[in-house]
Design a protein around this motif. Sequence first.
Motif, PDB file in Angstrom:
ATOM      1  N   PHE A 233       3.359 -14.723 -47.759  1.00  0.00           N
ATOM      2  CA  PHE A 233       4.515 -15.568 -48.400  1.00  0.00           C
ATOM      3  C   PHE A 233       5.123 -16.497 -47.589  1.00  0.00           C
ATOM      4  CE2 PHE A 233       8.183 -17.248 -50.543  1.00  0.00           C
ATOM      5  CZ  PHE A 233       7.818 -17.611 -51.819  1.00  0.00           C
ATOM      6  N   LEU A 234       5.782 -15.751 -46.761  1.00  0.00           N
ATOM      7  CA  LEU A 234       6.486 -16.650 -45.590  1.00  0.00           C
ATOM      8  C   LEU A 234       5.584 -17.164 -44.545  1.00  0.00           C
ATOM      9  CD1 LEU A 234       9.110 -13.614 -44.465  1.00  0.00           C
ATOM     10  CD2 LEU A 234       9.446 -15.631 -45.882  1.00  0.00           C
ATOM     11  N   TRP A 235       4.670 -16.851 -44.398  1.00  0.00           N
ATOM     12  CA  TRP A 235       3.797 -17.506 -43.155  1.00  0.00           C
ATOM     13  C   TRP A 235       3.021 -18.540 -44.260  1.00  0.00           C
ATOM     14  CZ3 TRP A 235      -0.843 -19.877 -42.346  1.00  0.00           C
ATOM     15  CH2 TRP A 235      -1.063 -19.952 -40.701  1.00  0.00           C
ATOM     16  N   VAL A 236       2.753 -18.741 -45.413  1.00  0.00           N
ATOM     17  CA  VAL A 236       2.449 -20.034 -46.085  1.00  0.00           C
ATOM     18  C   VAL A 236       3.503 -20.841 -46.252  1.00  0.00           C
ATOM     19  CG1 VAL A 236       1.372 -20.844 -48.269  1.00  0.00           C
ATOM     20  CG2 VAL A 236       0.303 -18.679 -47.241  1.00  0.00           C
ATOM     21  N   TRP A 237       4.514 -20.570 -46.570  1.00  0.00           N
ATOM     22  CA  TRP A 237       5.678 -21.384 -47.024  1.00  0.00           C
ATOM     23  C   TRP A 237       6.173 -21.997 -45.903  1.00  0.00           C
ATOM     24  CZ3 TRP A 237       8.251 -21.971 -51.767  1.00  0.00           C
ATOM     25  CH2 TRP A 237       9.480 -22.894 -51.660  1.00  0.00           C
ATOM     26  N   ASN A 238       6.199 -21.479 -44.753  1.00  0.00           N
ATOM     27  CA  ASN A 238       6.776 -22.054 -43.425  1.00  0.00           C
ATOM     28  C   ASN A 238       5.598 -22.728 -42.575  1.00  0.00           C
ATOM     29  OD1 ASN A 238       9.210 -20.845 -43.897  1.00  0.00           O
ATOM     30  ND2 ASN A 238       8.901 -19.032 -42.443  1.00  0.00           N
ATOM     31  N   ASP A 239       4.268 -22.514 -43.035  1.00  0.00           N
ATOM     32  CA  ASP A 239       3.301 -23.298 -42.165  1.00  0.00           C
ATOM     33  C   ASP A 239       3.663 -24.908 -42.348  1.00  0.00           C
ATOM     34  OD1 ASP A 239       0.477 -24.094 -41.502  1.00  0.00           O
ATOM     35  OD2 ASP A 239       0.770 -24.876 -43.650  1.00  0.00           O
ATOM     36  N   LEU A 240       3.280 -25.438 -41.334  1.00  0.00           N
ATOM     37  CA  LEU A 240       3.183 -27.015 -41.290  1.00  0.00           C
ATOM     38  C   LEU A 240       1.722 -27.415 -41.016  1.00  0.00           C
ATOM     39  CD1 LEU A 240       4.678 -29.639 -41.126  1.00  0.00           C
ATOM     40  CD2 LEU A 240       5.050 -29.201 -38.687  1.00  0.00           C
TER      41      LEU A 240
END
Lengths: 307, 373
Positions: A233-240
């Motif tokens: 979740f954090l990885w996808v949310w923070n991905d640019l």
Amino acid sequence: MTAETASAGAAPSLANVSQDATRVPGEPKSRSWLVRALVLVIAVAWTVPTAGLLISSLRPEVDVSGTGWWTIFAHPFELTQFTVANYERVLTAEGLFGAFINSLIVTIPATVIPITLAAFAAYGFAWTRFRGRSFLFAIVVGLLVVPLQMSLVPLLRLYGNYDLVGTFVGVWLAHTGFGLPLAIYLLYNYISQLPKDIFESAYIDGATPFTAFTRLVLPLSFPAIASFAIFQFLWVWNDLLVSLVFLGTNPDVAVLTARVSQLVGSRGAAWHLLTAGAFVSMVVPLIVFLALQRFFVRGLLAGSVKG
Amino acid sequence: MAGALEPQAQVNSGSGWLILRDLVLAAVVVILIWLGLGILRSETMLSGLGPFVGKLVQALVALAVGVVGIWALFIVVNSLVEYLPARATNAIRPFVFVLPAIAVVSLYLVFPAVGTIIQSFTEVPEGEGLLYNYAQAFSDPKLLLALRNNAIWLVLAPAGALLIGLTFAGLVDRIKREALAKIFIFLPLCISGAGAAVIWRFVYEWRPPGRPQIGILNAIVTLFGGDPIPWLQEIPTNTLALVVVMIWLQAGFAMVILSAAIKGVPTELVEAARIDGAGEFQTFVRVVLPSIRGSMITVFTTIAIAVLKVFDIVYVTTNGNFDTDVIANRMFNEMFRFRNFGFATALAVILFLAVVPIMVVNVRNLRQQGIGV
């Protein structure tokens, strides 16, 4: 080496990770002012950048550009110096509300779908025997090494052929593909450690591998699944990178990180807007993180190699 | 590896009707998933609902297809497999579990990675040799600069994060309110690279001398009588300034891993050292540090890999200007700004080759610690 196995050995089982203070055994809690002062200095240094952002996001435009954010501490309780106007502006005029919704829409399926696929696969690798099992599993683990940059150009072309560029489906699948190796690896480490006896007695009672999976493996693996879920979740949310490549900056679909980076380009000096915008993009991870810290720590200790 | 167990063969006193029912169910599931994917793909179908509702419906359909659909598919395929003779069932069923994931991973990682390697050699201008892209890369001064910057990042960022994480983990172990203190170091870990870039651009904000500084770093500099420094423009300070952002993000990771390792050091070891007259600091350096060596390697290599792939921090702060470029950012720009795909694939391969040795150290180290793969 015992220390290693003690700390690291706990990792694959994702268990026994205590967050609580049990300090170096045999040492009294030190009262040394030096230790405390050092801890304080590092903690303050690590917090000041974020604090400056949050405070500035709540100050009127003229104040933000005219004086340093720390000047509010001269009269910290004067509430008239704060405003939520910056947030109103970024959420509406700058379109961050839409981006926020887009981020949610991207992140939730991109978290749930890989977990579903990975749980089945991890169980298959851990508790069924078939030809080529070691080979396929070695490939999955080997893929942890491959930076996702290795996939971008061919996938972008493939997406171009099937009109998937700029669609949510495309980005869900991309995050699923990039997240799967780590998901399978983490869940396998956990699921393969489950005691053999429970499967034996389940099979004697007439369970099929499928019912063993749904009735035993899934409930027992909850901690591992939760850890990976928070991670992803954090990885996808923070991905640019992935969202810029596959989703782009069209406001209909652009996620928060992409919109914030655009805002930096278009309004690089409007700090009252940039600070508010950045904070909007950070608020969900902060909440998830603070609420579910324990699971997150477990996930970190279990392995943090990601595409 | 966990031992595999053979479940007892299921006896399907196979009435043809049951098979037929399951076949029909399977067909229905496949059709529904197909329809769902169709809805997701079509823009016209949902645009009538307005942008907001349309997106919401799309996400719900995605969740339905992605979760319910996958489950339904597993269930019906599994029940169909059970009509086969027992031996065939046991031979095929494992693939029902692993193949969907293998298929996605192949499509998204295996085939594209192979494609990238091939294209890096074949996508060259007419009449050029196979190594054209690589020759271009290694004769491009800007790219060499990016590689140099990656090397600087690679040394300083993991080392800095390790040092801060270790110091903090060692210190915080001996104060009250340990958990609370840790949160402050830990918090940046959940902040995106883009968010961190905005935070630090603000910290580094520069105003001409004489005007009030609103960036805290230059405020401190001017407070001590110095001239404000354009941290993100001045070479080579700017690359170091960006490395600091990475250290700020990753120190929490180092701290968590090392703190757990420190707590795992056996009591007897520490006590023995203390009885032999070692001070607190000496015990830490001579006893604790050697015993957590493996965890330190884990931290260093994990951050090193993240550093090699760093993109968002550079993209949002300087976009590689003022000699701050790194390879991942250059690759992105080659793809999107210059549409130079052959060159971009060569950069991806270079990145990959840089990551592999670090990953080998990482995996070997994990194995030594008993986290076998």
